[in-house]
Design a protein around this motif. Structure first.
Motif, PDB file in Angstrom:
ATOM      1  N   GLN A 176     -14.674 -32.697  41.107  1.00  0.00           N
ATOM      2  CA  GLN A 176     -14.055 -31.505  41.685  1.00  0.00           C
ATOM      3  C   GLN A 176     -14.911 -30.290  41.357  1.00  0.00           C
ATOM      4  OE1 GLN A 176     -10.056 -30.897  40.372  1.00  0.00           O
ATOM      5  NE2 GLN A 176      -9.678 -29.215  41.777  1.00  0.00           N
ATOM      6  N   LEU A 177     -15.239 -29.524  42.378  1.00  0.00           N
ATOM      7  CA  LEU A 177     -16.073 -28.356  42.193  1.00  0.00           C
ATOM      8  C   LEU A 177     -15.185 -27.159  41.892  1.00  0.00           C
ATOM      9  CD1 LEU A 177     -18.431 -28.854  45.269  1.00  0.00           C
ATOM     10  CD2 LEU A 177     -18.630 -29.838  42.988  1.00  0.00           C
ATOM     11  N   GLN A 178     -15.385 -26.540  40.751  1.00  0.00           N
ATOM     12  CA  GLN A 178     -14.556 -25.401  40.444  1.00  0.00           C
ATOM     13  C   GLN A 178     -15.206 -24.464  39.442  1.00  0.00           C
ATOM     14  OE1 GLN A 178     -10.806 -26.577  38.722  1.00  0.00           O
ATOM     15  NE2 GLN A 178     -11.739 -27.794  37.114  1.00  0.00           N
ATOM     16  N   LEU A 179     -14.712 -23.245  39.460  1.00  0.00           N
ATOM     17  CA  LEU A 179     -15.073 -22.240  38.475  1.00  0.00           C
ATOM     18  C   LEU A 179     -13.835 -21.934  37.648  1.00  0.00           C
ATOM     19  CD1 LEU A 179     -17.073 -19.701  40.676  1.00  0.00           C
ATOM     20  CD2 LEU A 179     -18.024 -21.328  39.030  1.00  0.00           C
ATOM     21  N   VAL A 180     -14.033 -21.783  36.370  1.00  0.00           N
ATOM     22  CA  VAL A 180     -12.915 -21.485  35.477  1.00  0.00           C
ATOM     23  C   VAL A 180     -13.269 -20.295  34.618  1.00  0.00           C
ATOM     24  CG1 VAL A 180     -11.416 -22.331  33.642  1.00  0.00           C
ATOM     25  CG2 VAL A 180     -12.201 -23.894  35.429  1.00  0.00           C
ATOM     26  N   GLU A 181     -12.452 -19.248  34.754  1.00  0.00           N
ATOM     27  CA  GLU A 181     -12.645 -18.069  33.924  1.00  0.00           C
ATOM     28  C   GLU A 181     -11.820 -18.193  32.641  1.00  0.00           C
ATOM     29  OE1 GLU A 181     -12.378 -16.585  38.282  1.00  0.00           O
ATOM     30  OE2 GLU A 181     -11.346 -18.004  36.973  1.00  0.00           O
ATOM     31  N   SER A 182     -12.305 -17.593  31.597  1.00  0.00           N
ATOM     32  CA  SER A 182     -11.574 -17.547  30.335  1.00  0.00           C
ATOM     33  C   SER A 182     -12.007 -16.314  29.570  1.00  0.00           C
ATOM     34  CB  SER A 182     -11.839 -18.806  29.509  1.00  0.00           C
ATOM     35  OG  SER A 182     -13.206 -18.916  29.184  1.00  0.00           O
ATOM     36  N   GLY A 183     -11.276 -16.023  28.506  1.00  0.00           N
ATOM     37  CA  GLY A 183     -11.643 -14.916  27.632  1.00  0.00           C
ATOM     38  C   GLY A 183     -10.799 -13.671  27.805  1.00  0.00           C
ATOM     39  N   GLY A 184      -9.921 -13.673  28.788  1.00  0.00           N
ATOM     40  CA  GLY A 184      -9.043 -12.536  28.964  1.00  0.00           C
ATOM     41  C   GLY A 184      -7.976 -12.483  27.896  1.00  0.00           C
ATOM     42  N   GLY A 185      -7.206 -11.409  27.926  1.00  0.00           N
ATOM     43  CA  GLY A 185      -6.134 -11.274  26.966  1.00  0.00           C
ATOM     44  C   GLY A 185      -5.647  -9.850  26.869  1.00  0.00           C
ATOM     45  N   LEU A 186      -4.843  -9.612  25.856  1.00  0.00           N
ATOM     46  CA  LEU A 186      -4.313  -8.281  25.580  1.00  0.00           C
ATOM     47  C   LEU A 186      -5.187  -7.626  24.516  1.00  0.00           C
ATOM     48  CD1 LEU A 186      -2.125  -6.069  25.741  1.00  0.00           C
ATOM     49  CD2 LEU A 186      -0.852  -7.377  24.002  1.00  0.00           C
ATOM     50  N   VAL A 187      -5.687  -6.456  24.813  1.00  0.00           N
ATOM     51  CA  VAL A 187      -6.575  -5.768  23.871  1.00  0.00           C
ATOM     52  C   VAL A 187      -6.236  -4.296  23.867  1.00  0.00           C
ATOM     53  CG1 VAL A 187      -8.371  -5.445  25.616  1.00  0.00           C
ATOM     54  CG2 VAL A 187      -8.996  -5.505  23.202  1.00  0.00           C
ATOM     55  N   GLN A 188      -6.448  -3.668  22.732  1.00  0.00           N
ATOM     56  CA  GLN A 188      -6.180  -2.245  22.618  1.00  0.00           C
ATOM     57  C   GLN A 188      -7.304  -1.430  23.251  1.00  0.00           C
ATOM     58  OE1 GLN A 188      -5.504  -1.382  18.468  1.00  0.00           O
ATOM     59  NE2 GLN A 188      -3.354  -2.004  18.594  1.00  0.00           N
ATOM     60  N   PRO A 189      -6.990  -0.237  23.704  1.00  0.00           N
ATOM     61  CA  PRO A 189      -8.058   0.633  24.229  1.00  0.00           C
ATOM     62  C   PRO A 189      -9.173   0.795  23.203  1.00  0.00           C
ATOM     63  CG  PRO A 189      -5.907   1.554  24.732  1.00  0.00           C
ATOM     64  CD  PRO A 189      -5.663   0.388  23.817  1.00  0.00           C
ATOM     65  N   SER A 228     -15.767 -15.422  30.284  1.00  0.00           N
ATOM     66  CA  SER A 228     -16.658 -16.517  30.628  1.00  0.00           C
ATOM     67  C   SER A 228     -16.276 -17.094  31.977  1.00  0.00           C
ATOM     68  CB  SER A 228     -16.583 -17.626  29.571  1.00  0.00           C
ATOM     69  OG  SER A 228     -16.979 -17.167  28.305  1.00  0.00           O
ATOM     70  N   CYS A 229     -17.280 -17.541  32.669  1.00  0.00           N
ATOM     71  CA  CYS A 229     -17.095 -18.205  33.960  1.00  0.00           C
ATOM     72  C   CYS A 229     -17.878 -19.507  33.894  1.00  0.00           C
ATOM     73  CB  CYS A 229     -17.607 -17.315  35.079  1.00  0.00           C
ATOM     74  SG  CYS A 229     -17.684 -18.088  36.708  1.00  0.00           S
ATOM     75  N   ALA A 230     -17.154 -20.593  33.773  1.00  0.00           N
ATOM     76  CA  ALA A 230     -17.786 -21.899  33.624  1.00  0.00           C
ATOM     77  C   ALA A 230     -17.619 -22.718  34.890  1.00  0.00           C
ATOM     78  CB  ALA A 230     -17.181 -22.638  32.438  1.00  0.00           C
ATOM     79  N   ALA A 231     -18.672 -23.385  35.267  1.00  0.00           N
ATOM     80  CA  ALA A 231     -18.632 -24.232  36.458  1.00  0.00           C
ATOM     81  C   ALA A 231     -18.474 -25.689  36.059  1.00  0.00           C
ATOM     82  CB  ALA A 231     -19.902 -24.069  37.281  1.00  0.00           C
ATOM     83  N   SER A 232     -17.731 -26.403  36.866  1.00  0.00           N
ATOM     84  CA  SER A 232     -17.644 -27.842  36.677  1.00  0.00           C
ATOM     85  C   SER A 232     -17.807 -28.516  38.024  1.00  0.00           C
ATOM     86  CB  SER A 232     -16.317 -28.244  36.034  1.00  0.00           C
ATOM     87  OG  SER A 232     -15.233 -27.909  36.872  1.00  0.00           O
ATOM     88  N   GLY A 233     -18.471 -29.646  38.006  1.00  0.00           N
ATOM     89  CA  GLY A 233     -18.711 -30.372  39.243  1.00  0.00           C
ATOM     90  C   GLY A 233     -19.949 -29.930  39.986  1.00  0.00           C
ATOM     91  N   PHE A 234     -20.572 -28.862  39.539  1.00  0.00           N
ATOM     92  CA  PHE A 234     -21.828 -28.421  40.132  1.00  0.00           C
ATOM     93  C   PHE A 234     -22.545 -27.540  39.112  1.00  0.00           C
ATOM     94  CE2 PHE A 234     -21.051 -23.913  41.388  1.00  0.00           C
ATOM     95  CZ  PHE A 234     -19.684 -23.836  41.128  1.00  0.00           C
TER      96      PHE A 234
END
Length: 129
Positions: free
Chosen positions: A1-14, A21-27
């Motif tokens: 399966q060809l896909q991109l998966v973002e991670s690393g977001g969240g709640l952060v203070q100003p 991160s943007c990781a690819a799988s399948g390609f």
């Protein structure tokens, strides 16, 4: 399966920092331009930055270039977006996209965004005290 998966977001203070991160799988990403886009609540999606397949060509939206840095590690099949000095107006969903197009300011506009072949599901960034 060809896909991109973002991670690393969240709640952060100003003033804080995040690395998305943007990781690819399948390609492999090493032959693709990768762009980062974001969509704030109630607003249209906007282009943030793009990086060419080799990493040698980068474009960053002018208003963000002092705080945002894009990079890639083709060995890890991943593209990163470093965000420093976060502001509440940075809140939104951040998406990455990959396509066989030139990394230009045009590729960050709505018409250019349609040229990307793959999109991730997004990662939420919330900046709040």
């Amino acid at each position: 399966q060809l896909q991109l998966v973002e991670s690393g977001g969240g709640l952060v203070q100003p003033g804080g920092s995040l690395r998305l991160s943007c990781a690819a799988s399948g390609f492999t990403l090493d032959s693709y331009t990768v762009g980062w886009f974001r969509q704030a609540p109630g607003r249209e999606r906007e282009g943030v930055s793009c990086i060419s397949s080799s990493g040698g060509r980068i474009r960053l939206t002018d208003s963000l270039k002092d705080r945002f840095t894009i990079s890639r590690d083709n060995a890890d099949n991943t593209v990163y977006l470093q965000i420093d000095s976060l502001k509440p107006e940075d809140t939104g969903i951040y998406y990455c996209a990959a396509g066989r197009l030139l990394c230009t300011f045009g590729s960050l506009r709505p018409t250019g965004a349609s040229e990307y072949d793959y999109w991730g599901q997004g990662t939420q960034v919330t900046v709040s005290s």
